[in-house]
Design a protein around this motif. Structure first.
Motif, PDB file in Angstrom:
ATOM      1  N   ILE A   1       0.836  -1.206   0.000  1.00 51.10           N
ATOM      2  CA  ILE A   1       0.000   0.000   0.000  1.00 51.10           C
ATOM      3  C   ILE A   1       0.866   1.249   0.000  1.00 51.10           C
ATOM      4  O   ILE A   1       0.556   2.237  -0.682  1.00 51.10           O
ATOM      5  CB  ILE A   1      -0.945  -0.015   1.216  1.00 51.10           C
TER       6      ILE A   1
ATOM      7  N   LYS B   1      -2.772   6.822   8.620  1.00 47.35           N
ATOM      8  CA  LYS B   1      -2.428   5.413   8.445  1.00 47.35           C
ATOM      9  C   LYS B   1      -2.428   4.721   9.811  1.00 47.35           C
ATOM     10  O   LYS B   1      -1.769   5.189  10.744  1.00 47.35           O
ATOM     11  CB  LYS B   1      -1.050   5.254   7.790  1.00 47.35           C
TER      12      LYS B   1
ATOM     13  N   TYR C   1      -1.392   1.116  10.912  1.00 49.20           N
ATOM     14  CA  TYR C   1      -0.834  -0.178  10.565  1.00 49.20           C
ATOM     15  C   TYR C   1      -0.418  -0.908  11.851  1.00 49.20           C
ATOM     16  O   TYR C   1       0.067  -0.271  12.795  1.00 49.20           O
ATOM     17  CB  TYR C   1       0.417  -0.040   9.697  1.00 49.20           C
TER      18      TYR C   1
ATOM     19  N   TRP D   1      -5.575  -1.044  -4.562  1.00 45.46           N
ATOM     20  CA  TRP D   1      -5.399   0.115  -3.657  1.00 45.46           C
ATOM     21  C   TRP D   1      -5.434   1.417  -4.441  1.00 45.46           C
ATOM     22  O   TRP D   1      -5.951   2.428  -3.952  1.00 45.46           O
ATOM     23  CB  TRP D   1      -4.090  -0.009  -2.878  1.00 45.46           C
TER      24      TRP D   1
ATOM     25  N   LEU E   1      -8.043   4.281  -3.499  1.00 45.22           N
ATOM     26  CA  LEU E   1      -7.499   5.540  -2.978  1.00 45.22           C
ATOM     27  C   LEU E   1      -7.829   6.720  -3.888  1.00 45.22           C
ATOM     28  O   LEU E   1      -8.147   7.812  -3.418  1.00 45.22           O
ATOM     29  CB  LEU E   1      -5.980   5.417  -2.781  1.00 45.22           C
TER      30      LEU E   1
ATOM     31  N   GLU F   1      -8.451   7.671   5.337  1.00 45.41           N
ATOM     32  CA  GLU F   1      -7.838   6.833   6.375  1.00 45.41           C
ATOM     33  C   GLU F   1      -7.627   5.424   5.835  1.00 45.41           C
ATOM     34  O   GLU F   1      -8.522   4.837   5.233  1.00 45.41           O
ATOM     35  CB  GLU F   1      -8.735   6.791   7.614  1.00 45.41           C
ATOM     36  N   VAL F   2      -6.402   4.903   6.031  1.00 39.31           N
ATOM     37  CA  VAL F   2      -6.061   3.535   5.622  1.00 39.31           C
ATOM     38  C   VAL F   2      -5.736   2.748   6.889  1.00 39.31           C
ATOM     39  O   VAL F   2      -4.844   3.127   7.653  1.00 39.31           O
ATOM     40  CB  VAL F   2      -4.857   3.507   4.668  1.00 39.31           C
ATOM     41  N   GLU F   3      -6.465   1.656   7.120  1.00 38.90           N
ATOM     42  CA  GLU F   3      -6.268   0.855   8.330  1.00 38.90           C
ATOM     43  C   GLU F   3      -6.108  -0.609   7.952  1.00 38.90           C
ATOM     44  O   GLU F   3      -6.803  -1.114   7.067  1.00 38.90           O
ATOM     45  CB  GLU F   3      -7.460   1.024   9.273  1.00 38.90           C
TER      46      GLU F   3
ATOM     47  N   VAL G   1      -8.097  -4.783   5.008  1.00 42.15           N
ATOM     48  CA  VAL G   1      -7.634  -3.437   4.657  1.00 42.15           C
ATOM     49  C   VAL G   1      -8.876  -2.553   4.502  1.00 42.15           C
ATOM     50  O   VAL G   1      -9.734  -2.816   3.659  1.00 42.15           O
ATOM     51  CB  VAL G   1      -6.812  -3.427   3.348  1.00 42.15           C
ATOM     52  N   SER G   2      -8.958  -1.504   5.316  1.00 41.00           N
ATOM     53  CA  SER G   2     -10.097  -0.580   5.269  1.00 41.00           C
ATOM     54  C   SER G   2      -9.633   0.770   4.734  1.00 41.00           C
ATOM     55  O   SER G   2      -8.657   1.330   5.227  1.00 41.00           O
ATOM     56  CB  SER G   2     -10.697  -0.401   6.669  1.00 41.00           C
ATOM     57  N   ILE G   3     -10.324   1.276   3.723  1.00 42.54           N
ATOM     58  CA  ILE G   3     -10.030   2.605   3.166  1.00 42.54           C
ATOM     59  C   ILE G   3     -11.294   3.439   3.308  1.00 42.54           C
ATOM     60  O   ILE G   3     -12.323   3.134   2.708  1.00 42.54           O
ATOM     61  CB  ILE G   3      -9.568   2.511   1.701  1.00 42.54           C
TER      62      ILE G   3
END
Length: 757
Positions: free
Chosen positions: A617, A636, A638, A656, A660, A674-676, A686-688
């Motif tokens: 990512i 982010k 992570y 991604w 995004l 937000e990327v988690e 993966v949550s966007i």
């Protein structure tokens, strides 16, 4: 160029339809003509009117058709059907024209009319060429060539070989085009000196495409020289001038390029060659943009673009949109550059879609024809069976044999039909792969402006550092020995220590901080009773001297302290400049590495490798770094450790990228993305999430469908999320959309069943 190509092919293909008599004399002869003579005059009148008065041409074809139907003459019928197909082609109904040509071709073959077969093959090849179906076009011309080689007619061989060369030119295969054009050249040198001009221009275009600029220029000059000696059409000379100008543009010879491009423009204006002006103005625009005369470049680009839209030259409207993108990128207008890049991608996608639809329609028609043929075959066999049954039981054995044969043939044709349907489905899947690649290129196009900006910034820094670093290095090499000779051994050691100390530090001072430092330094000098020149004080400030310690006191009290300070300054600044260049070069390398990971072509969709999703990512975020500088906040979350999974990094990078880019566009420059990443025993999620304008509830069920998009026209093809879901599915995962008030969340769950250590 394209218009010239089509003009040449049409001129060659319809030679047999051209008649020298005028309409008035033909109409006069029609009053007394009867039978075959009357039919011949109708066809000649069609030939006279086919370009300038299509309605009149259609009227005379209809009269000829009535005569052909009544006479039951196969050759007459073939000529009329060919003329009707030509009119369909002229009206832009290309698929209908192709169907008609194929019908006439089959009729000519069944009746052994070789001359008509090779003539119709040329017309059919032209129709496929118009649809950009170059494989089919080439197939027709090669079959026509085989027949003409048997006849050994040099002029006809030249025409069809020239057509084959033009097809290879459009297929971006210049070497094969050159091979056929050279064979045409040998024939023309003996048989048709006046036709050499077209061959010279075609060879020039082929060598230009092959990047063989010297040979290209030579052939274009030959065309110009021949035009001056034996005369030629204005468009041939304009094409040659344009070709020479294009070659000099590639060779970066500004004066010569401008000279010949403007000659081509003046000639085209004087003869009102609008299609040629579109091409030449576009080339002039590229030339002015290349040499940074952006205002003139825009003027010529506007002329080309407006004229292309006026005469519906869609290919050049698309190409000019790409040049507009480059122009506005140079001007720093990145929003406009982004707009035209998307317009270019959209138009190219539309042109591809048109060609694909044409191809699909043709395949569907082939399947329908085969089904009808199978039905006719069944009906014929059924009729045959009924006749056999009517004869009686005395021929029962013959009847049974016929019945068995019927079932055998039916089964055979059914297998053939199934085989064709399977082939059609495979071609449709290939079409889908092309659309997927198109969507990826559209997404990649959206990154171009930002990446160019990110690369240009460190490159500008390097360019700015090179002259002072070179100057410092030149001064050091010329003064080092001399500067150290005039001081004692202890002072040399002291000087080297100062160089090492200040070379390692990298102060970044604001203007106010530098002024404060200067005041402090002047106060220290005054207290010590030391007077320094302004250049020496500036050198001390440059290297970051904030206070005068004992080492500096010793150096500044030397009688020759100024050259010593200058020497220390040059060494320190050279070391810092080198360090800064290394830093920005590393930044460029990081950007290029991320781009290669995204677009590396040699990785197939089946390749799997161990992937850390955090790194995967982050490589995409590097490409999108410029977008987050425009007011979009990136968060982010992570985990410190993450299990690697088996997957295809290129395919997941596209997932991604699509998610995004959608999130960035949704917040419209004023929001948070937000990327988690979360890990459980079974999967990695993966949550966007974004807080943009969101997705309507009624669109939720359609958002993953192919070609469905909520974006404005020109900003998406509606394939991004469809491709994303397929990639995730190929990784045995699942993607879901969650809509909350003020938030849009895409959750991608990837299983750990194929995990690796």
């Amino acid at each position: 160029m394209k218009c010239l190509v089509i003009f040449i092919i049409i001129s060659a293909a319809i030679t047999q339809l051209t008649f020298g008599q005028t309409a008035d004399s033909l109409k006069s002869a029609l009053k007394t003509a009867k039978g075959q003579d009357r039919f011949q005059i109708y066809m000649k009148l069609f030939g006279t009117y086919r370009f300038n008065a299509v309605d009149s041409a259609r009227f005379y074809v209809k009269r000829a058709e009535q005569m052909a139907s009544g006479a039951n003459d196969t050759l007459m019928l073939i000529r009329v059907k060919t003329a009707n197909a030509w009119l369909l082609n002229r009206e832009g109904r290309i698929l209908n024209a192709i169907a008609k040509y194929k019908e006439v071709l089959e009729l000519a073959r069944n009746n052994g009319l070789r001359d008509r077969v090779k003539f119709i093959l040329n017309l059919l090849g032209l129709s496929y060429y118009t649809l950009a179906n170059y494989d089919k076009s080439l197939e027709c011309y090669l079959e026509s060539l085989k027949i003409r080689q048997e006849d050994n007619d040099a002029e006809e061989l030249a025409i069809v070989k020239n057509n084959i060369g033009l097809v290879y030119l459009q297929m971006k295969n210049p070497q094969k085009a050159i091979e056929y054009f050279k064979e045409v050249l040998e024939i023309r040198l003996v048989n048709a000196l006046g036709e050499l001009l077209h061959v010279y221009n075609n060879l020039g275009l082929s060598h230009l495409l092959a990047l063989e600029y010297v040979l290209a220029k030579d052939y274009f000059y030959r065309s110009v020289d021949s035009c001056h000696k034996i005369g030629c059409e204005a468009q041939v000379l304009a094409e040659a001038y344009n070709g020479i100008g294009s070659v000099y543009l590639k060779l970066t010879n500004k004066d010569s390029s401008m000279k010949y491009l403007h000659l081509a423009k003046e000639l085209s204006i004087s003869k009102d060659l609008k299609s040629k002006l579109v091409v030449i103005n576009s080339n002039l625009a590229e030339a002015y943009i290349e040499w940074d005369n952006l205002e003139e470049g825009k003027r010529f680009l506007d002329e080309s673009h407006n004229m292309a839209e006026e005469i519906n030259m869609k290919h050049w409207v698309s190409k000019n949109s790409n040049i507009y993108s480059q122009l506005y990128s140079k001007l720093g207008h990145y929003e406009k550059a982004y707009f035209y890049k998307n317009k270019y991608d959209s138009m190219e996608g539309a042109l591809l879609g048109y060609r694909l639809n044409s191809r699909i329609s043709e395949l569907e028609k082939q399947v329908e024809d085969r089904e009808r043929a199978l039905l006719r075959e069944k009906e014929a066999q059924a009729l045959k069976s009924r006749n056999q049954l009517f004869i009686g039981s005395s021929i029962g054995i013959v009847f049974l044999s016929g019945l068995l044969f019927f079932f055998y043939r039916s089964n055979r044709y059914r297998k053939l039909a199934n085989k064709q349907i399977t082939k059609t489905l495979e071609e449709l899947r290939a079409t889908q792969d092309q659309l997927v690649a198109q969507e990826k290129m559209a997404a990649l196009g959206q990154l171009v402006s930002g990446i160019a900006h990110e690369i240009n910034t460190p490159l500008g820094a390097i360019q700015g550092l090179i002259p002072p670093v070179n100057d410092h290095f030149s001064f050091v090499t010329s003064q080092l020995n001399q500067g150290l000779k005039v001081v004692s051994e202890d002072h040399r050691t002291l000087i080297l220590e100062l160089m090492k100390h200040y070379g390692a530090s990298k102060p970044h001072l604001t203007a106010q901080e530098r002024r404060d430092q200067k005041k402090s330094l002047n106060m220290s000098l005054t207290n010590l009773g030391i007077t320094l020149s302004k250049p020496t004080i500036a050198h001390l400030l440059d290297i970051g001297v904030t206070e005068l310690n004992t080492s500096w006191e010793e150096i500044l009290k030397l009688p020759n302290h100024e050259p010593v300070v200058k020497l220390i300054h040059s060494v320190v600044m050279h070391e810092r400049g080198t360090s800064q260049m290394e830093s920005v070069v590393n930044k460029i390398a990081k950007m290029v590495s991320a781009l290669q990971t995204y677009s590396q072509p040699e990785r197939s969709a089946e390749v799997k490798m161990a992937i850390d999703l955090r790194e995967n990512i982050d490589q995409v975020l590097v490409l999108l770094e410029n977008e987050f500088k425009k007011g979009v906040q990136l968060i982010k979350n992570y985990p410190e450790a993450l299990t690697r999974i088996q997957g295809n990094p290129e395919a997941l990078s596209q997932v991604w990228t699509n998610l995004l880019i959608n999130a960035i566009q949704a917040v419209e420059g004023e929001g948070t993305v937000e990327v988690e990443i979360e890990e459980t025993a079974e999967q990695i999620t993966v949550s966007i999430k974004d807080d943009g304008y969101g997705i309507k509830e009624e669109d939720k069920d359609k958002i993953f469908e192919a070609f469905y998009t909520t974006k404005e026209r020109g900003y998406g093809t509606g394939l991004g999320l469809n491709i994303t879901r397929k990639v995730v599915s190929n990784h045995k995962g699942k993607i879901e959309l969650i809509i909350k008030e003020g938030q849009t969340l895409f959750k991608t769950n990837l299983p750990k069943t194929l995990q690796t250590g």
